[in-house]
Structures are given as C-alpha cells and as structure tokens.
Design a protein around this motif. Structure first.
Motif, short mmCIF file in Angstrom:
data_model
loop_
_atom_site.label_atom_id
_atom_site.label_comp_id
_atom_site.label_asym_id
_atom_site.label_seq_id
_atom_site.Cartn_x
_atom_site.Cartn_y
_atom_site.Cartn_z
N LEU A 37 45.66 -33.64 4.74
CA LEU A 37 46.33 -33.27 3.49
C LEU A 37 46.40 -34.48 2.56
O LEU A 37 46.60 -35.61 3.02
CB LEU A 37 47.74 -32.75 3.76
CG LEU A 37 47.87 -31.56 4.71
CD1 LEU A 37 49.32 -31.11 4.79
CD2 LEU A 37 46.96 -30.43 4.32
N LEU A 38 46.29 -34.20 1.27
CA LEU A 38 46.43 -35.25 0.27
C LEU A 38 47.77 -35.16 -0.42
O LEU A 38 48.42 -36.18 -0.65
CB LEU A 38 45.30 -35.18 -0.77
CG LEU A 38 45.35 -36.24 -1.86
CD1 LEU A 38 45.22 -37.64 -1.26
CD2 LEU A 38 44.26 -35.98 -2.88
N LEU A 39 48.19 -33.95 -0.76
CA LEU A 39 49.50 -33.77 -1.40
C LEU A 39 49.96 -32.34 -1.23
O LEU A 39 49.17 -31.45 -0.94
CB LEU A 39 49.46 -34.16 -2.88
CG LEU A 39 48.42 -33.50 -3.78
CD1 LEU A 39 48.94 -32.21 -4.38
CD2 LEU A 39 48.06 -34.46 -4.89
N SER A 40 51.27 -32.17 -1.39
CA SER A 40 51.86 -30.84 -1.27
C SER A 40 53.21 -30.84 -1.96
O SER A 40 53.81 -31.90 -2.16
CB SER A 40 52.02 -30.44 0.21
OG SER A 40 52.86 -31.38 0.88
N GLY A 41 53.66 -29.66 -2.32
CA GLY A 41 54.98 -29.57 -2.92
C GLY A 41 55.23 -28.19 -3.49
O GLY A 41 54.31 -27.37 -3.61
N TYR A 88 37.01 -38.30 -9.67
CA TYR A 88 38.20 -38.65 -8.90
C TYR A 88 38.57 -40.09 -9.16
O TYR A 88 37.76 -40.89 -9.62
CB TYR A 88 37.94 -38.44 -7.40
CG TYR A 88 36.68 -39.12 -6.94
CD1 TYR A 88 36.68 -40.46 -6.54
CD2 TYR A 88 35.48 -38.43 -6.94
CE1 TYR A 88 35.51 -41.08 -6.16
CE2 TYR A 88 34.31 -39.05 -6.56
CZ TYR A 88 34.33 -40.38 -6.18
OH TYR A 88 33.17 -41.01 -5.81
N GLN A 89 39.82 -40.43 -8.87
CA GLN A 89 40.28 -41.81 -8.94
C GLN A 89 39.66 -42.58 -7.78
O GLN A 89 39.54 -42.06 -6.67
CB GLN A 89 41.81 -41.87 -8.86
CG GLN A 89 42.52 -41.27 -10.04
CD GLN A 89 42.42 -42.16 -11.27
OE1 GLN A 89 42.06 -43.33 -11.20
NE2 GLN A 89 42.73 -41.59 -12.43
N ARG A 90 39.29 -43.82 -8.03
CA ARG A 90 38.62 -44.62 -7.00
C ARG A 90 39.46 -44.76 -5.72
O ARG A 90 38.92 -44.83 -4.63
CB ARG A 90 38.29 -46.01 -7.54
CG ARG A 90 37.18 -45.94 -8.59
CD ARG A 90 36.87 -47.28 -9.20
NE ARG A 90 35.79 -48.14 -8.77
CZ ARG A 90 34.67 -47.86 -8.15
NH1 ARG A 90 34.43 -46.67 -7.76
NH2 ARG A 90 33.76 -48.76 -7.87
N PHE A 91 40.79 -44.77 -5.87
CA PHE A 91 41.63 -44.94 -4.68
C PHE A 91 41.52 -43.76 -3.72
O PHE A 91 41.96 -43.84 -2.58
CB PHE A 91 43.09 -45.22 -5.05
CG PHE A 91 43.80 -44.09 -5.74
CD1 PHE A 91 44.38 -43.06 -5.02
CD2 PHE A 91 43.91 -44.07 -7.12
CE1 PHE A 91 45.05 -42.03 -5.65
CE2 PHE A 91 44.58 -43.04 -7.77
CZ PHE A 91 45.14 -42.01 -7.03
N TRP A 95 39.80 -41.00 1.32
CA TRP A 95 40.22 -39.66 1.71
C TRP A 95 39.10 -38.65 1.50
O TRP A 95 38.89 -37.74 2.29
CB TRP A 95 41.47 -39.23 0.94
CG TRP A 95 42.06 -37.96 1.48
CD1 TRP A 95 42.82 -37.82 2.60
CD2 TRP A 95 41.91 -36.64 0.95
NE1 TRP A 95 43.16 -36.51 2.79
CE2 TRP A 95 42.61 -35.75 1.79
CE3 TRP A 95 41.25 -36.13 -0.16
CZ2 TRP A 95 42.67 -34.39 1.56
CZ3 TRP A 95 41.32 -34.76 -0.39
CH2 TRP A 95 42.03 -33.90 0.46
N LEU A 96 38.37 -38.84 0.40
CA LEU A 96 37.25 -37.94 0.10
C LEU A 96 36.03 -38.25 0.97
O LEU A 96 35.09 -37.47 1.02
CB LEU A 96 36.86 -38.06 -1.37
CG LEU A 96 37.91 -37.56 -2.36
CD1 LEU A 96 37.51 -37.94 -3.79
CD2 LEU A 96 38.10 -36.06 -2.26
N GLU A 97 36.06 -39.39 1.65
CA GLU A 97 34.95 -39.83 2.51
C GLU A 97 33.66 -40.00 1.74
O GLU A 97 32.59 -39.58 2.16
CB GLU A 97 34.78 -38.88 3.70
CG GLU A 97 36.01 -38.81 4.58
CD GLU A 97 35.91 -37.80 5.69
OE1 GLU A 97 34.90 -37.05 5.78
OE2 GLU A 97 36.86 -37.75 6.49
N ILE A 98 33.77 -40.63 0.56
CA ILE A 98 32.60 -40.85 -0.30
C ILE A 98 32.18 -42.30 -0.18
O ILE A 98 32.95 -43.20 -0.19
CB ILE A 98 32.94 -40.48 -1.75
CG1 ILE A 98 33.21 -38.98 -1.81
CG2 ILE A 98 31.82 -40.88 -2.69
CD1 ILE A 98 33.71 -38.48 -3.12
#
Length: 98
Positions: A37-41, A88-91, A95-98
């Motif tokens: 997961l990256l974010l949730s809410g 996407y943001q470089r940070f 997480w994106l596995e790029i």
C-alpha cells in the motif's frame, strides 16, 4: 506489478464502521509493512475510503483484501480500478519499482 485505486463504500451506519476502524487499520498496517500500500484514508465526507495499492494481479489483491475486517463483516463494498502510472514524483520510484 499492477497498480490499483480501491474505492471503499460504507454500506452500514458510521457507528458500526467506527467500531471496526482500529482492526481495519491494523490490517492495513500489515499490508503497508509488506510494501503493498502507498496511501489510504477516509473520503470527505466520511462515506467510504480510498486505498492506493499494488499487486501482481487484481485477483491476488481481492483475495488479500478479503482479510479486511470491514469486508469480513460485510460493512463495505470495494471497487477496484487498475491504472498504469506514467508520471510520478521521483521519490516514488522504489515503490513503483521503476
């Protein structure tokens, strides 16, 4: 890896949701610890929620999410929307596995 926006819709009164929120968040934390997961809410107003997740397939993700206490009690409906991130943001590269 595939990426999904999971939309959660509450189908019971918010009082019932509130009772299970700590267990739901514990479940989510396990998935965060696995890196899924990256974010949730919650949505605003609080009629559901959103989760940004990754998985090798939608079926695998759906199987995993069946462990969510909200879903186990039939308090929510989940909608899965797969998408392909191209900007996407470089940070987020790890997480994106790029």
């Amino acid at each position: 890896m595939k990426f999904f926006l999971i939309e959660i819709e509450y189908v019971v009164p918010i009082e019932k949701i509130a009772e299970l929120t700590p267990a739901h968040r514990e479940f989510l934390q396990i998935q965060y610890n696995k890196g899924l997961l990256l974010l949730s809410g919650p949505k605003v107003p609080r009629v559901g929620g959103m989760i940004l997740a990754k998985s090798s397939s939608q079926e695998e993700l759906q199987t995993l999410m069946k462990e969510d206490p909200y879903l186990q009690q039939n308090y929510v409906k989940y909608t899965y929307k797969e998408f392909a991130p191209v900007k996407y943001q470089r940070f987020l590269m790890n997480w994106l596995e790029i």
